[in-house]
Design an enzyme around this catalytic site. Structure first.
Site, PDB file in Angstrom:
ATOM      1  N   ASN A  38     134.264 -21.724  63.334  1.00  0.00           N
ATOM      2  CA  ASN A  38     132.832 -21.684  64.231  1.00  0.00           C
ATOM      3  C   ASN A  38     131.930 -22.567  63.468  1.00  0.00           C
ATOM      4  O   ASN A  38     131.240 -23.466  64.181  1.00  0.00           O
ATOM      5  CB  ASN A  38     132.245 -20.312  64.175  1.00  0.00           C
ATOM      6  N   TYR A 105     143.686  -7.937  66.313  1.00  0.00           N
ATOM      7  CA  TYR A 105     145.190  -7.770  66.331  1.00  0.00           C
ATOM      8  C   TYR A 105     145.779  -8.905  65.393  1.00  0.00           C
ATOM      9  O   TYR A 105     146.166  -9.900  65.539  1.00  0.00           O
ATOM     10  CB  TYR A 105     145.863  -7.829  67.702  1.00  0.00           C
ATOM     11  N   ARG A 106     145.545  -8.490  63.911  1.00  0.00           N
ATOM     12  CA  ARG A 106     145.905  -9.593  62.938  1.00  0.00           C
ATOM     13  C   ARG A 106     146.542  -9.350  61.785  1.00  0.00           C
ATOM     14  O   ARG A 106     146.842 -10.174  61.116  1.00  0.00           O
ATOM     15  CB  ARG A 106     144.388 -10.105  62.633  1.00  0.00           C
ATOM     16  N   ASN A 166     130.140 -12.352  54.962  1.00  0.00           N
ATOM     17  CA  ASN A 166     130.626 -11.994  56.405  1.00  0.00           C
ATOM     18  C   ASN A 166     131.511 -10.755  56.346  1.00  0.00           C
ATOM     19  O   ASN A 166     132.523 -10.566  56.533  1.00  0.00           O
ATOM     20  CB  ASN A 166     131.551 -13.107  56.903  1.00  0.00           C
ATOM     21  N   ARG A 168     133.329  -7.641  56.993  1.00  0.00           N
ATOM     22  CA  ARG A 168     133.946  -6.933  58.353  1.00  0.00           C
ATOM     23  C   ARG A 168     134.763  -5.656  57.726  1.00  0.00           C
ATOM     24  O   ARG A 168     135.790  -5.735  56.942  1.00  0.00           O
ATOM     25  CB  ARG A 168     135.142  -7.986  58.712  1.00  0.00           C
ATOM     26  N   GLY A 228     117.954 -12.144  60.781  1.00  0.00           N
ATOM     27  CA  GLY A 228     117.971 -11.797  62.145  1.00  0.00           C
ATOM     28  C   GLY A 228     116.820 -12.272  62.778  1.00  0.00           C
ATOM     29  O   GLY A 228     116.220 -13.285  62.678  1.00  0.00           O
ATOM     30  N   GLY A 231     113.938 -13.682  60.995  1.00  0.00           N
ATOM     31  CA  GLY A 231     114.009 -15.174  60.232  1.00  0.00           C
ATOM     32  C   GLY A 231     114.700 -15.199  59.114  1.00  0.00           C
ATOM     33  O   GLY A 231     115.837 -14.480  58.954  1.00  0.00           O
ATOM     34  N   ASP A 259     127.010 -17.954  61.927  1.00  0.00           N
ATOM     35  CA  ASP A 259     128.054 -19.072  61.758  1.00  0.00           C
ATOM     36  C   ASP A 259     127.080 -20.253  62.265  1.00  0.00           C
ATOM     37  O   ASP A 259     127.193 -21.470  61.439  1.00  0.00           O
ATOM     38  CB  ASP A 259     129.443 -19.319  62.457  1.00  0.00           C
ATOM     39  N   ASN A 290     117.604 -21.155  61.561  1.00  0.00           N
ATOM     40  CA  ASN A 290     117.022 -20.261  62.509  1.00  0.00           C
ATOM     41  C   ASN A 290     117.140 -20.902  63.943  1.00  0.00           C
ATOM     42  O   ASN A 290     117.630 -20.084  64.940  1.00  0.00           O
ATOM     43  CB  ASN A 290     115.530 -20.015  62.288  1.00  0.00           C
TER      44      ASN A 290
HETATM   45  O1  KDG Z   1     131.394 -14.803  62.740  1.00  0.00           O
HETATM   46  C1  KDG Z   1     131.930 -14.794  63.775  1.00  0.00           C
HETATM   47  C2  KDG Z   1     133.501 -14.214  63.697  1.00  0.00           C
HETATM   48  O2  KDG Z   1     133.392 -12.807  63.116  1.00  0.00           O
HETATM   49  C3  KDG Z   1     134.314 -14.326  64.714  1.00  0.00           C
HETATM   50  O3  KDG Z   1     134.264 -15.601  65.414  1.00  0.00           O
HETATM   51  C4  KDG Z   1     135.604 -13.798  64.539  1.00  0.00           C
HETATM   52  O4  KDG Z   1     136.250 -14.747  62.536  1.00  0.00           O
HETATM   53  C5  KDG Z   1     136.097 -13.880  63.260  1.00  0.00           C
HETATM   54  C6  KDG Z   1     136.298 -12.475  62.506  1.00  0.00           C
HETATM   55  O5  KDG Z   1     136.874 -12.038  61.696  1.00  0.00           O
HETATM   56  O6  KDG Z   1     135.614 -11.520  62.846  1.00  0.00           O
END
Ligand code: KDG
Length: 324
Positions: A38, A105-106, A166, A168, A228, A231, A259, A290
């Protein structure tokens, strides 16, 4: 010369065409998404030369990802193929009054097979900057080791390195995320966390300013905190700048906004030497970041809301586009 190299997994993304629930939808839009690509796509739209590195399955989904990136001008010359593992897919579902939910699904995907011995110095040849995120190291321990090696080599070769955690939580435990992300942090020159991510990673530290000091003490020059709708706040070796968010009335899709933000920041910083960023430049970088983040929320899709340079300059008031 390559401006930016990125490394990470990109998946095929399906989302209900009607923005409805997955269980009720018969039709799905098909596109691609991946944090690092992205950023690469957004930078390519802003006329930067960008290389994306990953591993794809030998399948139509892998071909779709390659085709999309190549059509947008992203270099894919070092993308690897793994015939024994598939290209990953994920589904995104809009949730009224909330950020969308994603279903991955990874597991055992081709990109999750990335390993340190895949590394090649040529990936970074003639490049100025490396951008990585905390998603790739969450895919497997080997993928973590590869990201670590790539960041380490980039620093040795004189590149600057940006790192967006990032986080997750669907991909790893809180403990593993914290441990490994903190291990990667000192290899970065620019750290790009969200405020909640910063609080998670440094939960034992009381104030944001103390956290910033700790990060700088690890050799990171620039910390940019994405807040967010509030800012962003940045610290360049302890000098603080804050900029308000670009106001939006309605968010269509928030995924990918971070991104686009990173791409906007890098776009401005790449205009000079990333080793000697100055405060004036950082100020315009925060405004552009921003603006890019806000603009991205107005489009469905993880990267489709990246503006062209003319559109960005129009939004920033630097150029006026003729509408009719
Ligand atoms: O930052 C956005 C990403 O989360 C999305 O495009 C998909 O890479 C991704 C993920 O692992 O969630």
């Amino acid at each position: 010369m390559v401006d930016v190299v990125t490394l990470g997994e990109t998946m095929v993304l399906f989302q209900p065409s009607s923005q409805g629930k997955i269980t009720d939808s018969q039709y799905f839009l098909k596109t691609i998404g991946g944090a690092e690509s992205n950023v690469a796509l957004a930078l390519a739209r802003l006329n930067h030369s960008v290389r994306w590195i990953s591993k794809l399955g030998k399948d139509p989904f892998g071909q779709l990802i390659l085709k999309t990136l190549q059509a947008e001008g992203v270099a894919t010359d070092y993308v690897m193929t793994d015939a024994d593992h598939p290209t990953a897919v994920f589904f995104k579902e809009a949730r009224p009054l909330r950020d969308p939910a994603v279903y991955y699904y990874r597991k055992h995907s081709a990109a999750s097979q990335l390993k340190p011995t895949d590394f090649n110095d040529d990936w970074l040849a003639e490049a100025r900057h490396l951008h990585v995120t905390g998603i790739t190291p969450a895919l497997s321990h080997d993928a973590f080791l590869l990201v670590e090696k790539t960041m380490q080599r980039a620093r040795e070769l004189g590149l600057t390195v940006s790192f967006d955690p990032n986080i997750r939580f669907k991909l790893w435990s809180k403990q593993e995320a914290k441990e490994k992300l903190l291990k990667l942090l000192p290899y970065s020159t620019i750290f790009l966390p969200g405020e909640d991510e910063l609080r998670f990673l440094f939960s034992e530290v009381e104030s944001i300013d103390q956290i910033i000091d700790q990060i700088h003490s690890q050799g990171v020059d620039l910390v940019v905190i994405k807040k967010g709708t509030e800012g962003s706040k940045a610290s360049l070796k302890g000098k603080i700048i804050e900029k308000p968010a670009f106001k939006v009335d309605h968010v269509v899709d928030s995924v990918g906004a971070g991104d686009a933000y990173s791409a906007g920041l890098l776009h401005e910083l790449l205009k000079a030497d990333l080793h000697s960023i100055n405060l004036e430049q950082l100020e315009s970088a925060l405004v552009t970041a921003n603006t890019m983040g806000a603009y991205a929320t107005q489009f469905q899709g993880d990267w489709e809301g990246a503006p062209t340079e003319e559109e960005l300059n129009d939004l920033l008031g630097k150029e006026v586009l003729i509408d009719r």
